[in-house]
Scaffold this active site. Structure first.
Site, mmCIF file in Angstrom:
data_model
loop_
_atom_site.group_PDB
_atom_site.id
_atom_site.type_symbol
_atom_site.label_atom_id
_atom_site.label_comp_id
_atom_site.label_asym_id
_atom_site.label_seq_id
_atom_site.Cartn_x
_atom_site.Cartn_y
_atom_site.Cartn_z
ATOM 1 N N CYS A 1 37.516 41.565 50.464
ATOM 2 C CA CYS A 1 37.687 40.138 50.177
ATOM 3 C C CYS A 1 38.998 39.573 50.690
ATOM 4 O O CYS A 1 39.038 38.487 51.273
ATOM 5 C CB CYS A 1 37.529 39.873 48.675
ATOM 6 S SG CYS A 1 38.844 40.537 47.628
ATOM 7 N N HIS B 1 39.561 39.073 42.935
ATOM 8 C CA HIS B 1 38.771 38.611 44.076
ATOM 9 C C HIS B 1 39.574 37.534 44.784
ATOM 10 O O HIS B 1 40.315 36.769 44.137
ATOM 11 C CB HIS B 1 37.422 38.071 43.619
ATOM 12 C CG HIS B 1 36.539 37.631 44.754
ATOM 13 N ND1 HIS B 1 36.367 38.384 45.889
ATOM 14 C CD2 HIS B 1 35.807 36.491 44.937
ATOM 15 C CE1 HIS B 1 35.555 37.745 46.714
ATOM 16 N NE2 HIS B 1 35.210 36.601 46.171
ATOM 17 N N ASP C 1 34.506 30.685 50.129
ATOM 18 C CA ASP C 1 34.572 32.132 49.927
ATOM 19 C C ASP C 1 33.800 32.824 51.047
ATOM 20 O O ASP C 1 32.585 32.696 51.149
ATOM 21 C CB ASP C 1 33.984 32.507 48.566
ATOM 22 C CG ASP C 1 34.242 33.959 48.198
ATOM 23 O OD1 ASP C 1 34.722 34.714 49.065
ATOM 24 O OD2 ASP C 1 33.960 34.341 47.048
ATOM 25 N N ASN D 1 35.460 31.160 34.973
ATOM 26 C CA ASN D 1 35.417 30.700 33.585
ATOM 27 C C ASN D 1 34.184 31.141 32.809
ATOM 28 O O ASN D 1 33.884 30.596 31.747
ATOM 29 C CB ASN D 1 35.499 29.163 33.543
ATOM 30 C CG ASN D 1 36.051 28.671 32.215
ATOM 31 O OD1 ASN D 1 36.767 29.392 31.525
ATOM 32 N ND2 ASN D 1 35.714 27.445 31.856
ATOM 33 N N ASP E 1 31.871 33.326 30.284
ATOM 34 C CA ASP E 1 32.082 34.170 29.109
ATOM 35 C C ASP E 1 31.550 35.567 29.405
ATOM 36 O O ASP E 1 30.518 35.723 30.068
ATOM 37 C CB ASP E 1 31.354 33.604 27.882
ATOM 38 C CG ASP E 1 32.037 32.366 27.309
ATOM 39 O OD1 ASP E 1 33.153 32.044 27.771
ATOM 40 O OD2 ASP E 1 31.432 31.719 26.429
ATOM 41 N N GLU F 1 42.758 27.892 28.600
ATOM 42 C CA GLU F 1 41.711 28.729 28.031
ATOM 43 C C GLU F 1 41.497 28.441 26.548
ATOM 44 O O GLU F 1 42.444 28.356 25.762
ATOM 45 C CB GLU F 1 42.059 30.210 28.220
ATOM 46 C CG GLU F 1 40.889 31.154 28.062
ATOM 47 C CD GLU F 1 39.850 30.983 29.162
ATOM 48 O OE1 GLU F 1 38.797 30.382 28.860
ATOM 49 O OE2 GLU F 1 40.079 31.417 30.286
ATOM 50 N N GLU G 1 38.450 22.937 28.030
ATOM 51 C CA GLU G 1 37.866 24.074 28.741
ATOM 52 C C GLU G 1 36.459 24.357 28.255
ATOM 53 O O GLU G 1 35.543 24.597 29.041
ATOM 54 C CB GLU G 1 38.763 25.302 28.562
ATOM 55 C CG GLU G 1 38.283 26.559 29.278
ATOM 56 C CD GLU G 1 37.438 27.449 28.385
ATOM 57 O OE1 GLU G 1 36.608 28.211 28.909
ATOM 58 O OE2 GLU G 1 37.579 27.351 27.145
#
Length: 563
Positions: A132, A196, A219, A261, A263, A318, A323
């Site tokens: 990467c 990453h 990316d 972000n 979970d 966070e 958020e």
């Protein structure tokens, strides 16, 4: 904010920032797990004579229509596709993550983009191999050479959402054994990368509502096929769209939201549950621990003074209301994600468990892995804890199991205890893979309440850096002695050793071969440096061998006109 007076220039940026994001030809890329990340020097080299011919060849291979090449939105999306070769389109770099690079160059052995793009141009075929941060370094070179402001972004603890749930899911059977597949997704499974790396490019977005211009994420690492095109490309995704959860906007915003972000949710097999699995835990803070880039106009060869944290450009603080609102806004845009976020947790938690994060571990040192347990209730609790340490590749794929321990004990009311796993160098040194990353995995159950707890921690065994010694007075076009030095930290010999020395466009790159090194031996290489024009220049060295990779060092040198 983009100036409306220059709205016709879609990549307009303030002049002073262009010094960093267009003109700077040497920078840093932050790599490594969250507790031991470091800035790895990278030579972008966008002014080298081979760069534009290589880019033109890449454009021809892409078959991108000429009339689209002036559109930075379409162009950067194409670059994210063509820097990798996953679509068998003769892209620039072939990706590989299994540690076997015998038929090419190990990703950690590259010092910058120039050698890669020169080989691509000269051979007219994809270059082996990259990962990467190599893809991101090459992407930055291409974008800067084409006049598109670009920075390299590192996401420490990065989520890879394989099935558009906007969550990273772990599954366990009835006996708390983690499954090695995703039972709800036949195409693949979610993963967590230690880190990453991708790129941000700066542009206006006339295809989106006002306010979504500025930095856009692209990316070039081939992870998932883009849902809008069916090929391996990602972005440009507006950082404002990522931050607010506007997953309906172009391009690949949902994938980027999950990267920074999502979970981390754990599920246990339960025939009575709607999906066949019940949620046993949810960690809202693990993914997207910190996002880093190089600070403009600064280069620190000996530390991280040039590190800039940009986490708040990608998401609100966070677990703040903002958020959570942005994440749930993204979830509302996916019917599949709603199922994963609406299922409630039904555990009664009165035992507090914690996996103690490890500080920096030097290669060759022993270390302890510890789980602490606190009984907060007035009754005895019976705990079963499984603790394991594994070596991993940086993309989260397990290489070897190093050690494990199982413990069962009763915890009296209002007391605490701990389970400790001692890991010695004899157990882990022979099982390390490139970059020396390791993962600690812990899972525990409470017999009386059926509480299930699980956690994981990634860390890196730290290797030495290269000391670079250069004389104080350096003049242009005059050969200058340079010494590279470090000590072999392993109790095994190093074979097929070489140094790759590079730097800004004024410094002639070179490879220095070095004889085999005995266990614990001192490595000292002497060579000469030739600099073509005066000024402050950066020198970068990378050491590579069969047994030890990713050893780097850098230095700043002030060069004067020839005497």
């Amino acid at each position: 904010m983009l100036k409306t007076a220059l709205a016709d220039d879609l990549v307009y940026m303030e002049d002073r920032l262009l010094d960093e994001y267009i003109l700077n030809d040497v920078g840093k890329i932050w790599i490594g797990p969250k507790n031991s990340s470091r800035g790895r020097e990278w030579v972008f080299g966008q002014f080298d004579g081979c760069i534009l011919p290589a880019i033109m060849f890449m454009l021809e291979m892409s078959e991108m229509p000429y009339q689209s090449r002036g559109d930075p939105i379409k162009l950067t999306r194409m670059i994210s596709k063509m820097v990798n070769n996953n679509d068998d389109d003769n892209g620039v770099v072939v990706g590989r993550w299994d540690g076997d690079y015998a038929d090419g160059t190990a990703p950690s052995a590259w010092a910058g983009s120039v050698d890669i793009l020169r080989e691509y141009w000269e051979t007219k075929t994809s270059v082996c191999y990259g990962q990467c941060w190599v893809f991101a370094g090459v992407t930055a070179t291409i974008c800067r050479a084409l006049g598109i402001p670009c920075r390299v972004v590192s996401n420490l603890v990065s989520g890879h959402d394989a099935n558009c749930t906007l969550s990273i899911d772990r599954y366990y059977d009835e006996n708390n054994k983690e499954l090695d597949h995703d039972p709800l997704n036949e195409e693949g499974m979610d993963s967590i990368w230690n880190y990453h790396v991708w790129n941000d490019v700066w542009m206006a977005r006339p295809d989106l509502p006002p306010g979504y211009g500025g930095w856009q994420a692209i990316d070039a690492t081939p992870q998932e096929i883009s849902s809008s095109s069916g090929v391996y490309e990602c972005g440009p995704a507006s950082l404002e769209a990522i931050k607010t959860g506007a997953v309906g906007f172009n391009y690949d915003v949902a994938f980027m939201v999950a990267s920074v972000n999502a979970d981390l949710t754990r599920w246990k097999r339960d025939p009575k549950a709607r999906l066949g699995y019940s949620r046993i835990s949810c960690n809202k803070y693990h993914i997207g621990y910190m996002l880093l880039t190089k600070k403009p106009w600064i280069f620190d060869p000996n530390g991280d003074q040039d590190r800039e944290e940009i986490t708040l450009q990608y998401k609100a603080k966070e677990n703040s209301p903002e958020e959570r609102i942005s994440l749930y806004n993204a979830v509302r845009g996916s019917s599949f994600a709603k199922e994963f976020y609406e299922l409630p947790s039904n555990t009664d938690e009165d035992v507090e468990l914690e996996l103690v994060n490890l500080d920096t571990i030097k290669i060759g040192d022993d270390f302890n892995v510890t789980v602490t347990a606190i009984n907060k209730c007035t009754s005895v609790r019976t705990l079963k804890i499984h603790l394991a340490v594994k070596s991993t590749f940086y993309n989260g794929i397990v290489a070897h199991e190093i050690d494990k321990v199982d413990g069962s004990f009763k915890l009296k009311p209002q007391t605490n205890d701990r389970l400790v796993l001692r890991v010695t160098k004899d157990k882990y040194l022979s099982k390390l893979v490139e970059y020396s990353n390791m993962k600690v995995h812990a899972i525990a159950s409470v017999e009386e309440t059926s509480q299930i707890w699980a956690d994981e921690d990634d860390f890196q065994v730290v290797k030495p850096s290269i000391s670079i010694k250069i004389q104080d007075e350096v003049y242009t076009k005059v050969p200058t002695p340079i010494t590279l030095r470090f000590t072999n930290p392993l109790q095994t010999a190093l074979t097929k050793c070489k140094f790759n020395i590079s730097g800004s466009s004024a410094i002639r790159s070179q490879v220095v071969l070095y004889p085999d090194v005995k266990p614990g031996g001192v490595i000292k290489a002497d060579t000469q440096l030739i600099v073509s024009f005066p000024g402050s220049h950066k020198v970068i060295a990378v050491f590579d061998c069969n047994e030890l990779r990713d050893i780097t060092g850098s230095a700043l040198v002030e060069v004067f006109d020839e005497q």
